[in-house]
Structures are given as C-alpha cells and as structure tokens.
Design an enzyme around this catalytic site. Structure first.
Site, PDB file in Angstrom:
ATOM      1  N   LYS A 137       4.850  13.058  26.763  1.00 13.09           N
ATOM      2  CA  LYS A 137       4.152  11.969  26.062  1.00 13.09           C
ATOM      3  C   LYS A 137       3.585  11.037  27.114  1.00 13.09           C
ATOM      4  O   LYS A 137       4.108  10.968  28.216  1.00 13.09           O
ATOM      5  CB  LYS A 137       5.138  11.198  25.172  1.00 13.09           C
ATOM      6  CG  LYS A 137       4.474  10.411  24.062  1.00 13.09           C
ATOM      7  CD  LYS A 137       4.196  11.280  22.861  1.00 13.09           C
ATOM      8  CE  LYS A 137       3.368  10.586  21.815  1.00 13.09           C
ATOM      9  NZ  LYS A 137       3.294  11.387  20.574  1.00 13.09           N
ATOM     10  N   ASP A 177      -2.580  10.156  19.788  1.00 12.08           N
ATOM     11  CA  ASP A 177      -1.483   9.485  19.070  1.00 12.08           C
ATOM     12  C   ASP A 177      -2.077   8.135  18.666  1.00 12.08           C
ATOM     13  O   ASP A 177      -3.312   8.019  18.559  1.00 12.08           O
ATOM     14  CB  ASP A 177      -0.242   9.358  19.977  1.00 12.08           C
ATOM     15  CG  ASP A 177       1.020   8.963  19.204  1.00 12.08           C
ATOM     16  OD1 ASP A 177       1.649   9.837  18.601  1.00 12.08           O
ATOM     17  OD2 ASP A 177       1.368   7.762  19.175  1.00 12.08           O
TER      18      ASP A 177
HETATM   19  P1  NDP Z   1      -3.727   5.753  14.366  1.00  7.13           P
HETATM   20  O1  NDP Z   1      -3.992   4.936  15.570  1.00  7.13           O
HETATM   21  O2  NDP Z   1      -4.793   6.623  13.821  1.00  7.13           O
HETATM   22  O3  NDP Z   1      -3.205   4.837  13.176  1.00  7.13           O
HETATM   23  C1  NDP Z   1      -2.084   4.045  13.322  1.00  7.13           C
HETATM   24  C2  NDP Z   1      -1.892   3.218  12.050  1.00  7.13           C
HETATM   25  O4  NDP Z   1      -0.617   2.590  12.097  1.00  7.13           O
HETATM   26  C3  NDP Z   1      -2.917   2.107  11.908  1.00  7.13           C
HETATM   27  O5  NDP Z   1      -3.133   1.863  10.554  1.00  7.13           O
HETATM   28  C4  NDP Z   1      -2.231   0.936  12.588  1.00  7.13           C
HETATM   29  O6  NDP Z   1      -2.677  -0.324  12.170  1.00  7.13           O
HETATM   30  C5  NDP Z   1      -0.793   1.162  12.140  1.00  7.13           C
HETATM   31  N1  NDP Z   1       0.124   0.601  13.138  1.00  7.13           N
HETATM   32  C6  NDP Z   1       0.230   0.959  14.432  1.00  7.13           C
HETATM   33  N2  NDP Z   1       1.146   0.216  15.059  1.00  7.13           N
HETATM   34  C7  NDP Z   1       1.615  -0.637  14.138  1.00  7.13           C
HETATM   35  C8  NDP Z   1       2.579  -1.651  14.167  1.00  7.13           C
HETATM   36  N3  NDP Z   1       3.255  -1.953  15.286  1.00  7.13           N
HETATM   37  N4  NDP Z   1       2.828  -2.314  13.006  1.00  7.13           N
HETATM   38  C9  NDP Z   1       2.135  -2.003  11.866  1.00  7.13           C
HETATM   39  N5  NDP Z   1       1.210  -1.064  11.787  1.00  7.13           N
HETATM   40  C10 NDP Z   1       0.954  -0.378  12.897  1.00  7.13           C
HETATM   41  O7  NDP Z   1      -2.425   6.618  14.745  1.00  7.13           O
HETATM   42  P2  NDP Z   1      -1.857   7.940  14.035  1.00  7.13           P
HETATM   43  O8  NDP Z   1      -2.156   7.923  12.579  1.00  7.13           O
HETATM   44  O9  NDP Z   1      -2.264   9.087  14.858  1.00  7.13           O
HETATM   45  O10 NDP Z   1      -0.294   7.739  14.265  1.00  7.13           O
HETATM   46  C11 NDP Z   1       0.560   7.149  13.282  1.00  7.13           C
HETATM   47  C12 NDP Z   1       1.991   7.598  13.544  1.00  7.13           C
HETATM   48  O11 NDP Z   1       2.054   9.024  13.445  1.00  7.13           O
HETATM   49  C13 NDP Z   1       2.549   7.261  14.933  1.00  7.13           C
HETATM   50  O12 NDP Z   1       3.939   7.017  14.812  1.00  7.13           O
HETATM   51  C14 NDP Z   1       2.338   8.558  15.711  1.00  7.13           C
HETATM   52  O13 NDP Z   1       3.243   8.658  16.793  1.00  7.13           O
HETATM   53  C15 NDP Z   1       2.646   9.579  14.632  1.00  7.13           C
HETATM   54  N6  NDP Z   1       2.136  10.918  14.844  1.00  7.13           N
HETATM   55  C16 NDP Z   1       0.809  11.148  15.076  1.00  7.13           C
HETATM   56  C17 NDP Z   1       0.353  12.442  15.242  1.00  7.13           C
HETATM   57  C18 NDP Z   1      -1.081  12.752  15.420  1.00  7.13           C
HETATM   58  O14 NDP Z   1      -1.410  13.956  15.464  1.00  7.13           O
HETATM   59  N7  NDP Z   1      -1.980  11.777  15.506  1.00  7.13           N
HETATM   60  C19 NDP Z   1       1.275  13.596  15.227  1.00  7.13           C
HETATM   61  C20 NDP Z   1       2.642  13.247  14.889  1.00  7.13           C
HETATM   62  C21 NDP Z   1       3.032  11.955  14.728  1.00  7.13           C
HETATM   63  P3  NDP Z   1      -3.651  -1.178  13.140  1.00  7.13           P
HETATM   64  O15 NDP Z   1      -4.963  -0.451  13.115  1.00  7.13           O
HETATM   65  O16 NDP Z   1      -3.695  -2.527  12.545  1.00  7.13           O
HETATM   66  O17 NDP Z   1      -3.014  -1.159  14.507  1.00  7.13           O
HETATM   67  O1  2IT Z   2       3.649  12.969  18.039  1.00  2.35           O
HETATM   68  C1  2IT Z   2       2.954  14.019  18.059  1.00  2.35           C
HETATM   69  O2  2IT Z   2       3.419  15.111  17.742  1.00  2.35           O
HETATM   70  C2  2IT Z   2       1.545  13.895  18.442  1.00  2.35           C
HETATM   71  N1  2IT Z   2       1.086  12.784  18.683  1.00  2.35           N
HETATM   72  C3  2IT Z   2       0.692  15.112  18.564  1.00  2.35           C
HETATM   73  C4  2IT Z   2       0.948  15.809  19.870  1.00  2.35           C
HETATM   74  C5  2IT Z   2       0.015  16.957  20.190  1.00  2.35           C
HETATM   75  O3  2IT Z   2       0.123  17.435  21.336  1.00  2.35           O
HETATM   76  O4  2IT Z   2      -0.773  17.391  19.357  1.00  2.35           O
END
Ligand code: NDP
Ligand code: 2IT
Length: 464
Positions: A137, A177
């Site tokens: 990561k 992420d």
């Molecule tokens: P994005 O940046 O696309 O979206 C994040 C969302 O979460 C936004 O709406 C953001 O709001 C909100 N957010 C982030 N930090 C905070 C906080 N501290 N308090 C409140 N709201 C918050 O990220 P993803 O959708 O990609 O990721 C969301 C979650 O999913 C994370 O935990 C990530 O680790 C996990 N994840 C993502 C994967 C991926 O493929 N993208 C895979 C597996 C897990 P704002 O815009 O206001 O910051």
């Molecule tokens: O938390 C996760 O699994 C991710 N942000 C995606 C990682 C990846 O290599 O696709």
C-alpha cells in the site's frame, strides 16, 4: 488500545497479550496498524494450536513486519508558483505469494500507521482472491480536494519521479484508493512510461484505451454486493425489496449503489466528509447517474443532491455526537464505503436496533474492534472488509493477466470471473469457520483462510 483478545478466554489470550505488547512497543503511535494486527491475531487461536510449526517458526513476528518501507519527499509547485512539500510512502508488506499489490491513497490523514494497516490487510485480502498477489500500500498526505488539474498532475509526476525506481510489473503494482482515481492513475502512468521508456502493466485501474480492464472501476462495489448476496443466500434471502444504507459517494459507494439497484434493493443514503443525505424514495439509477457526474466530473459535494432532488434531506456531519445518525436510519443492510473506523460500537448497536441484518464492508476496516464484536456476537451476516471488498484487487489481478497476454476480455467475462471469485472467497470464509467450530463468523473465517496460505508460503521459502 486494548491488548487482550476480545473473543477468547483461553491461554491463547495470554499469548496474544504478550505478542501485542511486543508489537505495540515496536510500533508506538500506530493505532490503526495495531488494530488491524490484533484483529487477525485474535482469529488465529485454532490455527496456531493445530500448526505448531507456525509458533516455532515465529511466523506471526515475521508477518507483522513489512518487508520494506519506502518514505520519500514529494516537492511540487502550485498554481500560485509556491513550492509545496508532501510525504510519499510505499509499504512493500509481503511478497510470499506474489509481487506486492495494493492501492495508493492521497488524503491529508495519510501517515505510516494508516498505510501499514492498509498494507497488512491487503496481504490477507489478496491471498483470499486466490490470485498470485502479495500485499502493499502507499500514498501521500496530499489533499487533491480543491486542487486544479495542473496541480494534481504536477504532484502525481513528482510522486512518480521517486516511486518509479521501486515498482515494476513483476515487483510491485500500485492502483487507486481514496483520492486516487482514473485521473491520478493516468498522470502517474504517463510519468512512469516516460522515465522508464516502457509501456507495461505497472499500475492497475488504467483507462480502457491504454491497458485497463473492463469492470475494474465497478469491481469493488459490485464485488461487495455479490459478497452480501452470497451471505443472504445462506439464509435463503435476496436483495429484492431490501433497504440499504451506503456511506461515502466515491468509487466504491457509487458502484455499490448501482449493483444494489440492479438486484432489486433500494439505497436511501450516501455521504461525504461534510455530511450525509437521506432519500426515502431511493437513489434510483437516474439519480445515481447525476451523483456520478457531480462527484467524478464536477468534483462537487453530496449536499448539492438537494438542489436537484429537493425531497431528500441533508444532515451536516456532527463530530460532537458519539455516533453517526446515518447508521440509525431504518434499513436491512449497511455498506460502509467511505473510510476506516466510521462505525463505532454505538453505531453498531443502532444498526442492530433498526433491524439491519447484513453489513458488507466496502471500505477498509470501517468498523472499530468494538463494533465488530457487536456484529459477531449478534450473529448477523457480517462480511469483513478483507473478504467483502476484495473484488477490486481481484479485477486488478485480471488487468495484470490481460496486460501480460496483450488481450482484452469482454465485460461479461470479467463480471462472471468477479462473481465467481466473490463466491469462492465466501466459501473459503465458510469452510475455515466451519473447520474451526466458529460457524457463521466471517471475520475469523477470512483471517484464517487468508493467513494460512501466506504463512505456508513463507514457511516454504525459508527465513528470508
Ligand atoms: P474515493 O476517494 O473515490 O471516495 C472516498 C469517499 O469517502 C468520498 O465520498 C469521501 O468524501 C469519503 N471519505 C473519505 N475519507 C473520509 C473521512 N475521513 N470521513 C468521511 N468521509 C470520508 O475512494 P474509494 O471509494 O476508492 O474508497 C473508499 C473506501 O474503499 C476506502 O476505505 C478504500 O480504502 C476502500 N477500498 C477501495 C478500493 C478501490 O478499488 N478503490 C478497493 C477496496 C477498498 P470526501 O470526498 O468528502 O473526502
Ligand atoms: O484496498 C484495496 O484493495 C484497493 N485499494 C485496491 C487495490 C488494487 O491493487 O487494486
């Protein structure tokens, strides 16, 4: 930070106490990392008893130590001509079963503790996918919010001008992420290509025209809903008519919402860091398309939903409360899809009180340790992050396979493969929990199944 195992009263809890004491001493000021380690170690009592070679091989002490931590300066110039400096990181946590694989997070809260917890979780998540990927990561304490495209590009280029020497398609393959989506992956890929003069699959989440896989943007959200559907099927139920709470409004939340709608459910909430919306009529595909445009193209705030759909409510975030009222809305299912520790024990109690019987975690570690215990003790269908959100990295694995083959797979083919992987992950959790007499406990099931494969590979490869 408590150092006793919350779910065990056996002599193993003394072992955990001693072990966690040592880990805490070596990693002070890293509460998120310690939380992630404790959860895994608490699940392993049966495994450690049945495989004494793990204890004699000190496998736990080895597995909590990242293979490599890279920490670097990221200087860049903003639109006003001022010089800015951020901290960049890559945690190469474990390569026992494949090259390091895992996302990059750009968010002001990023620090070593957050990235080590995410890297540690990724090791077991990637193992559960059954694909050959180790865990890593990275990211930076850079806040993309409010920055111009030019500023984001210059930051990404500076970040990659150091990271490029540490990564490669057979070494370490980052992805997105929080705060890292298609735009950021594009700028970083361009810089890597220029510096190395190679066009290779070094990042996943690439655009479709330049090596990306169909369904990668959708994969985490879709996969999380497929996992929930598998859990529901164990009780002979489906999504038809179920009311769902989704937090966040980014990549994971959007495609979670899309798949719930596809399967006949109704989503009534979304959020961002400023607050949450409630739409009792449901966030239909048409409304979701508007949200996607708002968030992905116009980079707006979720509160703006009310300008378009005035029947909805917006509730500003209120950190003075001991709970988040969004988790007290009446519903059947909850999909935390924003960030770590967004559900505490009070929120978990509120969810149960309002009859939520499915929690499927799209975000990484969104439930505190206490909240997890509330869910496990209540015996609800609780899919922990490393199992439920593994669809994203699984399709990243498919993107790597397609890049190696110089081929593109069709949308239906990738979606089918994703569905099969989520079903197999679900089965691994069920099998592991059945084997160790903790039926229905997906937390322990995921930790055991993910751990054993990595531990066996580490044992086979010697003390390296
Ligand atoms: P994005 O940046 O696309 O979206 C994040 C969302 O979460 C936004 O709406 C953001 O709001 C909100 N957010 C982030 N930090 C905070 C906080 N501290 N308090 C409140 N709201 C918050 O990220 P993803 O959708 O990609 O990721 C969301 C979650 O999913 C994370 O935990 C990530 O680790 C996990 N994840 C993502 C994967 C991926 O493929 N993208 C895979 C597996 C897990 P704002 O815009 O206001 O910051
Ligand atoms: O938390 C996760 O699994 C991710 N942000 C995606 C990682 C990846 O290599 O696709």
């Amino acid at each position: 930070m408590t150092t006793t195992c919350c779910r065990s009263t056996s002599p193993y809890s003394q072992f955990i106490q001693d072990f966690m004491g040592g880990v805490t001493e070596r990693n002070p000021y890293e509460p998120e990392f310690l939380q992630a380690v404790q959860e895994v170690v608490c699940s392993l009592e049966g495994v450690m008893n049945s495989k004494p070679q793990y204890l004699s091989g000190n496998i736990l002490q080895r597995i909590v130590e990242p293979e490599r931590v890279i920490h670097f300066r990221v200087p860049w110039v903003n639109d006003a001509g001022e010089v800015k400096v951020n901290r960049g990181y890559r945690i190469e946590f474990n390569s026992a079963i494949g090259p390091y694989k895992g996302g990059l997070r750009f968010h002001p809260s990023v620090n070593l503790s957050i990235l080590k917890f995410l890297g540690f979780e990724q090791v077991f998540k990637n193992s559960l996918t059954t694909l050959p990927m180790g865990g890593g990561k990275g990211g930076a304490d850079f806040n993309p919010k409010g920055k111009s495209d030019g500023e984001v590009m210059r930051f990404c280029q500076s970040f990659m001008s150091e990271l490029f020497r540490h990564i490669g398609p057979d070494t370490d393959i980052p992805a997105g992420d929080i705060g890292v989506g298609a735009r950021e992956i594009g700028y970083m890929f361009g810089e890597y290509k220029k510096l190395t003069n190679t066009f290779v699959g070094v990042l996943t989440g690439r655009g479709l025209e330049w090596g990306g896989s169909l369904i990668r943007p959708e994969a985490t959200g879709y996969g999380c809903v497929y996992f929930a559907a598998e859990m529901l099927a164990t009780r002979g139920e489906t999504f038809e008519g179920k009311t769902c709470l989704v937090s966040g409004s980014g990549n994971v939340a959007q495609f979670t919402c899309e798949k719930i709608n596809d399967l006949g459910g109704k989503v009534v909430t979304l959020s961002d860091s400023s607050g949450w919306i409630f739409d009792g009529d449901g966030i239909t595909p048409e409304k979701l398309a508007w949200v996607m445009d708002l968030k992905n193209n116009r980079r707006g705030r979720i509160s703006e939903y009310l300008t378009q759909f005035p029947n909805a409510e917006f509730h500003e975030r209120n950190d003075s409360l001991d709970h988040n009222p969004m988790w007290a809305v009446d519903a059947d299912c909850a999909f935390p899809s924003a960030t770590q520790n967004e559900i505490n024990a009070t929120d978990a109690d509120n969810l149960l009180r309002n009859n939520v019987c499915v929690v499927s975690e799209g975000a990484n570690m969104p439930s505190t340790a206490e909240a997890q215990n509330v869910f496990v003790d209540a015996g609800i269908l609780y899919g922990p992050a490393k199992a439920a959100n593994a669809g994203g990295v699984a399709v990243s694995g498919f993107e790597m396979a397609q890049a190696s083959q110089r081929l593109y797979w069709a949308r239906e083919e990738v979606d089918d493969k994703l569905r099969q992987i989520m079903s197999r992950i679900h089965q691994q959790c069920v099998d592991a929990s059945n084997e160790f007499g903790i039926e229905g406990n997906y937390v322990d099931g995921a930790n055991i199944a993910g751990f054993v494969k990595v531990a066996d590979a580490m044992m086979a490869q010697g003390i390296v």
